[in-house]
Write a protein that holds these residues in place. Structure first.
Motif, short mmCIF file in Angstrom:
data_model
loop_
_atom_site.label_atom_id
_atom_site.label_comp_id
_atom_site.label_asym_id
_atom_site.label_seq_id
_atom_site.Cartn_x
_atom_site.Cartn_y
_atom_site.Cartn_z
N LYS A 120 0.87 -1.20 -0.07
CA LYS A 120 -0.05 -0.09 0.10
C LYS A 120 0.89 1.38 0.07
CE LYS A 120 -3.99 -2.36 0.44
NZ LYS A 120 -3.25 -3.81 0.65
N ASN A 172 -3.90 -2.05 6.10
CA ASN A 172 -2.77 -1.35 5.68
C ASN A 172 -3.11 -0.32 4.67
OD1 ASN A 172 -0.91 -3.18 6.82
ND2 ASN A 172 -0.97 -4.77 5.11
N PRO A 279 -0.60 -11.62 -4.14
CA PRO A 279 -1.71 -11.75 -3.23
C PRO A 279 -2.67 -10.49 -3.66
CG PRO A 279 0.40 -11.82 -1.91
CD PRO A 279 0.66 -11.52 -3.39
N CYS A 280 -4.04 -11.14 -3.39
CA CYS A 280 -5.06 -10.29 -3.89
C CYS A 280 -6.30 -10.00 -2.93
CB CYS A 280 -5.67 -10.90 -5.32
SG CYS A 280 -7.14 -9.85 -6.01
N GLY A 281 -6.61 -8.83 -2.73
CA GLY A 281 -7.73 -8.69 -1.82
C GLY A 281 -8.83 -7.80 -2.75
N VAL A 282 -8.99 -6.61 -2.72
CA VAL A 282 -9.91 -6.14 -3.64
C VAL A 282 -9.43 -6.15 -5.12
CG1 VAL A 282 -9.24 -3.64 -3.43
CG2 VAL A 282 -11.84 -4.15 -4.09
N GLY A 283 -7.94 -6.14 -5.27
CA GLY A 283 -7.37 -6.13 -6.54
C GLY A 283 -6.55 -5.00 -7.13
N GLY A 284 -6.67 -3.83 -6.70
CA GLY A 284 -5.92 -2.90 -6.96
C GLY A 284 -4.45 -2.98 -7.03
N GLY A 285 -4.00 -3.40 -5.90
CA GLY A 285 -2.50 -3.82 -5.79
C GLY A 285 -2.11 -4.71 -6.72
N PRO A 286 -2.47 -5.89 -6.72
CA PRO A 286 -2.03 -6.95 -7.71
C PRO A 286 -2.32 -6.61 -8.92
CG PRO A 286 -3.69 -7.85 -6.36
CD PRO A 286 -3.41 -6.63 -5.69
N GLY A 341 -5.24 -8.63 5.31
CA GLY A 341 -5.07 -7.54 3.94
C GLY A 341 -5.85 -8.26 2.87
N LEU A 342 -6.21 -9.54 2.72
CA LEU A 342 -6.96 -10.16 1.80
C LEU A 342 -8.41 -10.33 1.94
CD1 LEU A 342 -4.16 -12.44 0.72
CD2 LEU A 342 -4.29 -10.20 0.30
N GLU A 386 3.82 -10.87 7.26
CA GLU A 386 2.44 -10.95 7.65
C GLU A 386 1.65 -12.08 6.91
OE1 GLU A 386 1.43 -6.62 6.64
OE2 GLU A 386 -0.67 -7.68 6.77
N SER A 388 -0.85 -12.44 4.95
CA SER A 388 -1.54 -12.25 3.69
C SER A 388 -0.37 -12.23 2.69
CB SER A 388 -1.87 -10.59 3.69
OG SER A 388 -3.07 -10.53 4.56
N THR A 428 3.86 -8.85 0.00
CA THR A 428 3.13 -7.68 0.12
C THR A 428 2.97 -6.89 1.31
OG1 THR A 428 1.19 -9.01 0.23
CG2 THR A 428 1.76 -8.06 -1.71
N GLY A 429 3.68 -7.61 2.66
CA GLY A 429 3.41 -6.84 3.85
C GLY A 429 4.24 -7.52 5.02
C1 LIG Z 1 -3.86 -4.98 0.59
C2 LIG Z 1 -2.87 -5.87 0.51
C3 LIG Z 1 -2.95 -6.78 -0.66
C4 LIG Z 1 -3.99 -6.85 -1.83
O1 LIG Z 1 -4.22 -5.58 -2.40
P1 LIG Z 1 -5.29 -5.39 -2.86
O2 LIG Z 1 -5.27 -4.03 -3.47
O3 LIG Z 1 -6.45 -5.06 -1.94
O4 LIG Z 1 -5.93 -6.30 -3.84
C5 LIG Z 1 -1.91 -7.79 -0.47
N1 LIG Z 1 -1.29 -8.11 0.57
C6 LIG Z 1 -1.60 -7.10 1.72
C7 LIG Z 1 -0.38 -7.47 2.97
C8 LIG Z 1 -2.30 -6.03 1.61
O5 LIG Z 1 -2.30 -5.35 2.82
#
Ligand SMILES: *Cc1c(COP(=O)(O)O)cnc(C)c1O
Length: 449
Positions: A120, A172, A279-286, A341-342, A386, A388, A428-429
C-alpha cells in the motif's frame, strides 16, 4: 437465489464453485487470457500513464526524503529490494515433495517498503501525493518546476489542513493513506473493517488520524467512507474499489523491478519466461503491478493472483464475469481469514475488467498454508512477513502440481522453457507488525509443520 439463479445452477455452469464453496484450495487458469497486443488494445490506461506516475513520484522525492528520513538512502524513492531465495526454494521442495526446476526463485520484498511496510506504500501514497499536487496546482501554490521541498512548511500544512482525506480499509491502506496524509497536513478519516489490527489503529490515532471502527467487513467500511465523503465538499475519498490513481501508483513497481532484475542478471526473454504470484484483496495492488509488468514484458510474463480460500472474491468475479455484482457471501463463503489484508468479499469491477484478458490465473490458499510458508521463510531466509503476504509463495508449486497448472504450461508452449524460468513471489507486507504479534504468527507456522 443469486442474480436470479440458484446456487446449483451456478455450480453446474462453474464446477470449480463447488470446491470454492467448500473452501478447498483451487487453481484456476483464465479462459479469457489473450495475446498481449489484443488484450492491451482494449484497456484505456497506457504506458504513458504509468510513466506519468513515476514522474510524479520523482517530483515528490526530495520532499519524501526530507520528511521520511528512512527513505533518504534511496533519495526519497519508495522502493523495496528484490532478492533470490534459494534456501526457501529448497525448503518448499522438501515440504511439497516436488522438485521445482527453474532458474530463479525470487522474493519481491514490498513487506519492507518504507513509510508503511506494505504494498500500500505504492498506490496509497501515490494517490495522496497526486491529490495534494492537484490541489496545490489548482490554487497556484505549486508548479511542476518547483522544488517540492517547499511542501514541508507551515504554509502548505495550513493549506492542506482545510481538506480531508477519507478511506475504507482492512488496515494497510488506512496505514499508508493515514501516515502520508497526516504528514502533509491533511485531516484524515480511516474507516476500518473488523479485521483491522489494533496496532494499526493505534499508530494512526497517535498521529492524529480519526479512526472509525466497524464490526463488519471491508465492503461496509468502504461504503461508509464513501457516504461520509460525499456529504462533505472538502473531503476526498480514496476509492480502493475503483481508483485509477491507486492502480497507476502500484503499476510503477514494474518499472523499478525491470532495473532490479537487470542488476540481478535475471533474464526475461523468449526462452526465459517470468512468473509472478501476487496476493489479491480487492485487486488494485496486484492488478496495478500486473498491469505494469504486462506493459514491460508483454507475453513473456505470466501473472497469477492468490486469494484466501475463504475470500476468493476476484476469482468469483472473473470466473463468472459478474465482477462486483456477486460477492463470496452470496455463495455462503464467510470471508473469515487470517490474511487480514486479503479479507475482501467483493472484488473491484475496474480491476477485474481491466485485467480480465491479461491475467493468467487465480488460485486460493488456506490459512494454515500461509502460516507454514511464514515460518518456513523466516527459518530459511530470515524474512518475516504477515500472513497475507505469503499467499504468493505456494503459487509456483500449484503451477507444477495441479492439472490446470500443467495444462497452462502446455497451452502456452512453455514446457521446454520452464528450466530457464524465473518465479517472483510478491511479498506484500509485514515489516511493521509488532514483534510479539509476529512471534505468534511464527509459532503457529512452526506448530503446523
Ligand atoms: C492490501 C493488501 C494486498 C492486496 O491488495 P488489494 O489492492 O487489496 O488487492 C495484499 N497483501 C497485503 C499485505 C495487503 O495489505
Amino acid at each position: 437465489m443469486i442474480l436470479g439463479r440458484s446456487i446449483e445452477l451456478w455450480q453446474q455452469e462453474y464446477p470449480l464453485l463447488t470446491q470454492m464453496i467448500n473452501t478447498t484450495e483451487v487453481f484456476w487458469t483464465n479462459p479469457n487470457y489473450k495475446d498481449y497486443t489484443d488484450a492491451i488494445s482494449k484497456i484505456p490506461l497506457t504506458e504513458e500513464d504509468v510513466l506519468g506516475a513515476e514522474a510524479r513520484f520523482k517530483r515528490f522525492a526530495p520532499y519524501i526524503a526530507k520528511v521520511f528520513p528512512e527513505t533518504k538512502e534511496r533519495d526519497g524513492i519508495i522502493e523495496s529490494p528484490t532478492i533470490k531465495i534459494p534456501r526457501m526454494k529448497e525448503q518448499m521442495e522438501e515440504m511439497f515433495n516436488q522438485k521445482m526446476i527453474c532458474e530463479n526463485m525470487l522474493l519481491k520484498c514490498d513487506s519492507h517498503l518504507a513509510i508503511s511496510g506494505s504494498i500500500k506504500a505504492r498506490g496509497g501514497i501515490y494517490e495522496v501525493l497526486k491529490h495534494a499536487e492537484d490541489l496545490a496546482f489548482e490554487f497556484g501554490m505549486l508548479s511542476i518546476e518547483d522544488d517540492y521541498l517547499i511542501l514541508d512548511s507551515d504554509k502548505f500544512k495550513e493549506f492542506f489542513a482545510r481538506y480531508t482525506i477519507v478511506v475504507g480499509s482492512t488496515g494497510n491502506l488506512g496505514l499508508s493513506i493515514g501516515i502520508m496524509s497526516a504528514k502533509l497536513g491533511f485531516k484524515v478519516t480511516v474507516h476500518m473493517s473488523a479485521e483491522a489490527k489494533q496496532w494499526k489503529k493505534d499508530i494512526l490515532r497517535s498521529i492524529g488520524v480519526t479512526v472509525i471502527e466497524y464490526l463488519s467487513d471491508y465492503s461496509k467500511a468502504v461504503e461508509e467512507g464513501r457516504k461520509q465523503a460525499e456529504k462533505d465538499p472538502v473531503s476526498y475519498f480514496v476509492d480502493d474499489e475503483n481508483s485509477k490513481s491507486l492502480f497507476l501508483g502500484y503499476a510503477v513497481a514494474a518499472l523499478r523491478l525491470r532495473e532490479q532484475l537487470k542488476d540481478l542478471e535475471v533474464v526475461v526473454d523468449e526462452t526465459h519466461p517470468l512468473f509472478v504470484y501476487l496476493p489479491c484483496g480487492v485487486g488494485g495492488g496486484p492488478g496495478g503491478v500486473a498491469f505494469g509488468l504486462k506493459l514491460i514484458y508483454k507475453n513473456l510474463v505470466h501473472c497469477f493472483f492468490a486469494e484466501p480460500t475463504h475470500s476468493p472474491c476476484m476469482l468469483l468475479g472473473c470466473m463468472t464475469g459478474k465482477h462486483d455484482k456477486v460477492c463470496v457471501q452470496d455463495f455462503g463463503i464467510d470471508n473469515n481469514t487470517a490474511a487480514d489484508g486479503l479479507a475482501v468479499g467483493r472484488a473491484s469491477r475496474f480491476v477485474g475488467k481491466t485485467m480480465g484478458d491479461l491475467l493468467s490465473g487465480i488460485y486460493t490458499v488456506n490459512d494454515n498454508m500461509l502460516y507454514r510458508m511464514l515460518s518456513a521463510l523466516a527459518d530459511t531466509e530470515g524474512i518475516y512477513l504477515e500472513p497475507s503476504a505469503l499467499a504468493g509463495a505456494p503459487g509456483v508449486f500449484n503451477l507444477f502440481m495441479t492439472e490446470a497448472g500443467q495444462q497452462y504450461i502446455k497451452d502456452q508452449e512453455l514446457n521446454s522453457k520452464m528450466q530457464n524460468a524465473s518465479h517472483i513471489i510478491w511479498a506484500t507486507g509485514g515489516n511493521m507488525v509488532p514483534k510479539a504479534e509476529m512471534n505468534d504468527y511464527y509459532r503457529k507456522g512452526v506448530g503446523l509443520v
